[in-house]
Design a protein around this motif. Structure first.
Motif, mmCIF file in Angstrom:
data_model
loop_
_atom_site.group_PDB
_atom_site.id
_atom_site.type_symbol
_atom_site.label_atom_id
_atom_site.label_comp_id
_atom_site.label_asym_id
_atom_site.label_seq_id
_atom_site.Cartn_x
_atom_site.Cartn_y
_atom_site.Cartn_z
ATOM 1 N N ASN A 80 3.204 11.977 0.020
ATOM 2 C CA ASN A 80 2.933 10.649 -0.039
ATOM 3 C C ASN A 80 1.834 10.597 -1.153
ATOM 4 N N PRO A 81 1.828 9.986 -2.198
ATOM 5 C CA PRO A 81 0.558 9.945 -3.386
ATOM 6 C C PRO A 81 -0.469 8.961 -2.834
ATOM 7 N N GLY A 82 -0.246 8.163 -1.740
ATOM 8 C CA GLY A 82 -1.238 7.077 -1.171
ATOM 9 C C GLY A 82 -2.194 7.743 -0.172
ATOM 10 N N MET A 83 -1.929 9.076 0.470
ATOM 11 C CA MET A 83 -2.926 9.796 1.208
ATOM 12 C C MET A 83 -4.169 9.995 0.391
ATOM 13 N N VAL A 84 -4.143 10.311 -1.057
ATOM 14 C CA VAL A 84 -5.354 10.669 -1.636
ATOM 15 C C VAL A 84 -6.171 9.738 -1.399
ATOM 16 N N PHE A 85 -5.982 8.357 -1.339
ATOM 17 C CA PHE A 85 -6.891 7.200 -1.258
ATOM 18 C C PHE A 85 -7.210 7.034 0.075
ATOM 19 N N ALA A 86 -6.572 7.353 0.988
ATOM 20 C CA ALA A 86 -6.885 7.463 2.512
ATOM 21 C C ALA A 86 -8.195 8.471 2.570
ATOM 22 N N ASP A 160 -9.638 1.928 -0.848
ATOM 23 C CA ASP A 160 -9.741 3.223 0.060
ATOM 24 C C ASP A 160 -9.998 3.089 1.220
ATOM 25 N N MET A 161 -10.703 2.037 1.497
ATOM 26 C CA MET A 161 -11.235 1.812 2.936
ATOM 27 C C MET A 161 -10.074 1.050 3.850
ATOM 28 N N LEU A 162 -9.345 0.252 2.874
ATOM 29 C CA LEU A 162 -8.102 -0.395 3.767
ATOM 30 C C LEU A 162 -7.067 0.648 4.070
ATOM 31 N N ALA A 163 -7.002 1.484 3.141
ATOM 32 C CA ALA A 163 -6.180 2.816 3.536
ATOM 33 C C ALA A 163 -6.263 3.630 4.536
ATOM 34 N N LEU A 164 -7.606 4.066 4.679
ATOM 35 C CA LEU A 164 -8.105 4.681 5.870
ATOM 36 C C LEU A 164 -8.050 4.091 7.146
ATOM 37 N N ASP A 219 15.238 -4.757 -9.796
ATOM 38 C CA ASP A 219 14.512 -4.786 -8.627
ATOM 39 C C ASP A 219 15.291 -5.236 -7.423
ATOM 40 N N HIS A 220 14.998 -4.646 -6.222
ATOM 41 C CA HIS A 220 15.977 -5.081 -5.087
ATOM 42 C C HIS A 220 15.036 -5.709 -4.129
ATOM 43 N N LEU A 221 15.561 -7.080 -4.067
ATOM 44 C CA LEU A 221 14.463 -8.153 -3.490
ATOM 45 C C LEU A 221 14.461 -7.873 -1.899
ATOM 46 N N SER A 222 13.276 -7.509 -1.558
ATOM 47 C CA SER A 222 13.043 -7.351 -0.092
ATOM 48 C C SER A 222 12.959 -8.597 0.586
ATOM 49 N N GLN A 223 12.526 -8.349 1.989
ATOM 50 C CA GLN A 223 11.889 -9.728 2.649
ATOM 51 C C GLN A 223 10.462 -9.818 2.402
ATOM 52 N N GLY A 224 9.930 -9.034 1.550
ATOM 53 C CA GLY A 224 8.501 -9.387 1.380
ATOM 54 C C GLY A 224 7.518 -9.267 2.779
ATOM 55 N N GLN A 225 7.904 -8.264 3.329
ATOM 56 C CA GLN A 225 7.049 -7.731 4.580
ATOM 57 C C GLN A 225 5.864 -6.910 4.203
ATOM 58 N N ILE A 226 4.904 -7.129 4.972
ATOM 59 C CA ILE A 226 3.673 -6.653 4.263
ATOM 60 C C ILE A 226 2.923 -5.706 5.470
ATOM 61 N N ASN A 227 3.854 -5.220 6.502
ATOM 62 C CA ASN A 227 3.462 -4.034 7.280
ATOM 63 C C ASN A 227 3.137 -2.704 6.722
ATOM 64 N N GLY A 228 3.507 -2.442 5.499
ATOM 65 C CA GLY A 228 3.283 -1.236 4.674
ATOM 66 C C GLY A 228 1.999 -1.299 4.022
ATOM 67 N N PHE A 229 1.430 -2.619 3.738
ATOM 68 C CA PHE A 229 0.250 -2.554 2.707
ATOM 69 C C PHE A 229 -0.979 -2.161 3.596
ATOM 70 N N PRO A 230 -1.982 -1.651 2.764
ATOM 71 C CA PRO A 230 -2.036 -1.238 1.358
ATOM 72 C C PRO A 230 -0.873 -0.473 1.027
ATOM 73 N N THR A 231 -0.319 -0.205 -0.209
ATOM 74 C CA THR A 231 0.894 0.535 -0.468
ATOM 75 C C THR A 231 0.625 1.040 -1.912
ATOM 76 N N TYR A 232 0.991 2.326 -2.069
ATOM 77 C CA TYR A 232 1.079 3.132 -3.308
ATOM 78 C C TYR A 232 2.179 2.498 -4.005
ATOM 79 N N GLY A 283 0.707 2.268 7.710
ATOM 80 C CA GLY A 283 -0.528 2.928 7.223
ATOM 81 C C GLY A 283 -0.403 2.954 5.781
ATOM 82 N N VAL A 284 -0.300 3.693 5.052
ATOM 83 C CA VAL A 284 -0.108 3.740 3.726
ATOM 84 C C VAL A 284 1.408 3.915 2.930
ATOM 85 N N SER A 285 2.012 2.912 2.744
ATOM 86 C CA SER A 285 3.330 3.219 2.157
ATOM 87 C C SER A 285 3.467 3.482 0.889
#
Length: 288
Positions: A80-86, A160-164, A219-232, A283-285
């Motif tokens: 997961n490339p987002g872990m660097v920011f966490a 970075d803090m949001l990710a952590l 692009d495949h249109l999702s439901q726009g859920q934000i449970n994965g944010f912040p996201t890489y 967490g970091v999606s």
């Protein structure tokens, strides 16, 4: 006449974007993440919360709308490339960076003290009656306890803090309050969600409710859920917060947008978060 012209333009552009696009249902899959401490299975699809059941039966994390390769990046923290920011957020958490050497760790000990917070935000602060997003809490500490200038809403240090902090609630179920003192903010956010903006006269609901599951260009249109944010976001090669994404979406309608962290977008975040009540914080999606 001008309004009718704009509406015809919006309908034409949107129909052309969707032309030839077959329905593409969310992928049936299970998200189990490999971590240093073992496996975590996340809830990525569940029954819609009561306030949504007149428009949909089931809610799906945006993870189900991504390609196989993108979904796989989130299955292992090492990929997961987002872990660097966490990790950068952890360095910031422990750093003595206040005017008098204050640090986040000095008040809160380890970041695990933030467990559960991300799952209940946005929320109304009991003392001030203000609607608070995670960025507000971070900046309150930065300015009031560390004596520093605010980090802003979308800067790198903030993300970075949001990710952590979000990582500490990974696996926790989204459960934002929409009643009591939160009710007027939730109603404001709902109104914004269904309001058409810009030259294209499009609302959040046009894509993420009416056309969910369809392809718009590639692009495949999702439901726009934000449970994965912040996201890489692979497209941006970096972290993106929910507030940033709101700005981008409104700009895509060719409209003057509200600012990230504005009262309007905080209310919108509350409403959109409530549409995901029951899904796991990721967490970091990783997204497209």
């Amino acid at each position: 006449m001008q309004r009718q012209s704009h509406m015809r333009l919006a309908a034409t552009v949107f129909s052309l974007a969707l032309a030839g696009g077959a329905m593409a249902d969310p992928v049936e899959d299970t998200l189990v993440i490999e971590t240093d401490e073992g496996q975590i299975e996340l809830v990525t699809t569940t029954a819609a919360p009561a306030h949504l059941q007149d428009v949909m039966d089931t809610i799906w994390s945006g993870w189900h709308f991504r390609e196989d390769e993108t979904r796989d990046l989130q299955r292992d923290d090492f990929d997961n490339p987002g872990m660097v920011f966490a990790d950068r957020g952890l360095d910031s958490w422990n750093a003595a960076q206040g005017k008098n050497g204050e640090s986040c760790a000095g008040c809160h000990q380890g970041p695990e003290s933030m467990k559960g917070l991300r799952a209940v935000l946005p929320r109304v602060d009991e003392k001030t009656g203000k609607l608070m997003i995670l960025e507000n809490y971070v900046n309150a500490c930065v300015t009031e306890r560390m004596g520093l200038e605010a980090w802003g809403t979308t800067g790198d240090k903030m993300k970075d803090m949001l990710a952590l902090i979000s990582m500490q609630s990974r696996g926790e179920v989204v459960n934002v309050a929409i009643d009591g003192p939160a009710a007027p903010f939730w109603e404001q956010g709902k109104e914004i969600y269904y309001t058409r903006y810009g030259q294209l006269e499009m609302a959040c609901a046009n894509c993420h409710e009416d056309q969910q599951g369809k392809m718009i260009r590639a692009d495949h249109l999702s439901q726009g859920q934000i449970n994965g944010f912040p996201t890489y976001r692979l497209k941006d090669a970096g972290m993106v917060s929910a507030q940033q994404r709101f700005v981008g979406c409104v700009r895509d309608t060719r409209a003057e947008t509200f600012k990230a962290g504005s009262d309007e977008f905080k209310a919108l975040e509350l409403y959109v978060a409530s549409r995901g009540n029951g899904l796991s914080i990721e967490g970091v999606s990783v997204r497209h």
